[in-house]
Design a protein around this motif. Structure first.
Motif, PDB file in Angstrom:
ATOM      1  N   ARG A  72       0.456  -1.302  -0.241  1.00  0.00           N
ATOM      2  CA  ARG A  72      -0.212   0.205  -0.351  1.00  0.00           C
ATOM      3  C   ARG A  72       0.761   1.033  -0.022  1.00  0.00           C
ATOM      4  NH1 ARG A  72      -2.653  -2.555   4.453  1.00  0.00           N
ATOM      5  NH2 ARG A  72      -2.392  -1.418   5.466  1.00  0.00           N
ATOM      6  N   VAL A  77      -1.177   4.599  -1.046  1.00  0.00           N
ATOM      7  CA  VAL A  77      -2.646   4.814  -0.733  1.00  0.00           C
ATOM      8  C   VAL A  77      -2.838   3.860   0.282  1.00  0.00           C
ATOM      9  CG1 VAL A  77      -4.090   3.744  -2.818  1.00  0.00           C
ATOM     10  CG2 VAL A  77      -2.408   1.721  -1.364  1.00  0.00           C
ATOM     11  N   GLY A  79      -4.764   2.191   3.966  1.00  0.00           N
ATOM     12  CA  GLY A  79      -5.804   2.026   4.374  1.00  0.00           C
ATOM     13  C   GLY A  79      -5.338   0.383   5.853  1.00  0.00           C
ATOM     14  N   TYR A  95      -9.146  -0.097  -2.882  1.00  0.00           N
ATOM     15  CA  TYR A  95      -8.315   1.200  -3.114  1.00  0.00           C
ATOM     16  C   TYR A  95      -7.207   1.758  -4.751  1.00  0.00           C
ATOM     17  CZ  TYR A  95      -7.349  -0.601   1.497  1.00  0.00           C
ATOM     18  OH  TYR A  95      -6.970  -1.204   2.810  1.00  0.00           O
TER      19      TYR A  95
END
Length: 149
Positions: A72, A77, A79, A95
């Protein structure tokens, strides 16, 4: 099957993901449940002390599960990972946002992560090799670049 199908991914990777989503991988827990391994042999190959089932191996193992935040970060991104493998797959694709090409890329990356984790697990179990998380991330990146070209 269409959940895991991706035109840029080799059939062997798709087959692995299909088996993973249906909890049909020969994890130590599955082999124990079918009487192939004794109960005392069902623990994770990393030595973390947890039972090696699909969700643990791919998502919550302290070693293998730590790959997802690195991925990620690489993708830029944020999350939190689900601990159910099918939910994780769906969440990871989300995502990417609405752009179809970006969703396809995230789909490809998820499949490559699963492939790298499974192969690293097998290297640890059958060959006594231990890679590092940065090496796993490098494998995901290189596999993704090869698949995209």
């Amino acid at each position: 099957m269409e959940l895991v199908w991706h035109k840029q991914v080799p059939l062997k990777v798709t087959a692995l993901a299909w088996r993973l989503i249906r909890d049909r991988l020969p994890t130590k827990a599955n082999l124990t449940n079918h009487g192939i391994l004794p109960m005392e042999a069902r623990l994770c190959v990393t030595g973390c002390g947890h039972v090696e089932d699909v969700s643990h191996l791919i998502l919550s193992c302290p070693f293998f599960g730590a790959l997802w935040p690195m991925v990620r970060d690489w993708l830029g991104v944020e999350g939190v990972d689900s601990h159910a493998h099918l939910d994780h797959f769906m969440q990871f694709i989300q995502y990417a946002g609405a752009l179809k090409s970006r969703r396809s890329l995230f789909h490809l990356i998820w499949l490559q992560c699963v492939w790298v984790i499974w192969n690293e697990r097998n290297d640890m179990l059958f060959r006594g090799r231990n890679g590092s998380l940065p090496q796993l991330l490098d494998k995901v990146k290189s596999n993704t670049l090869v698949a995209e070209s």
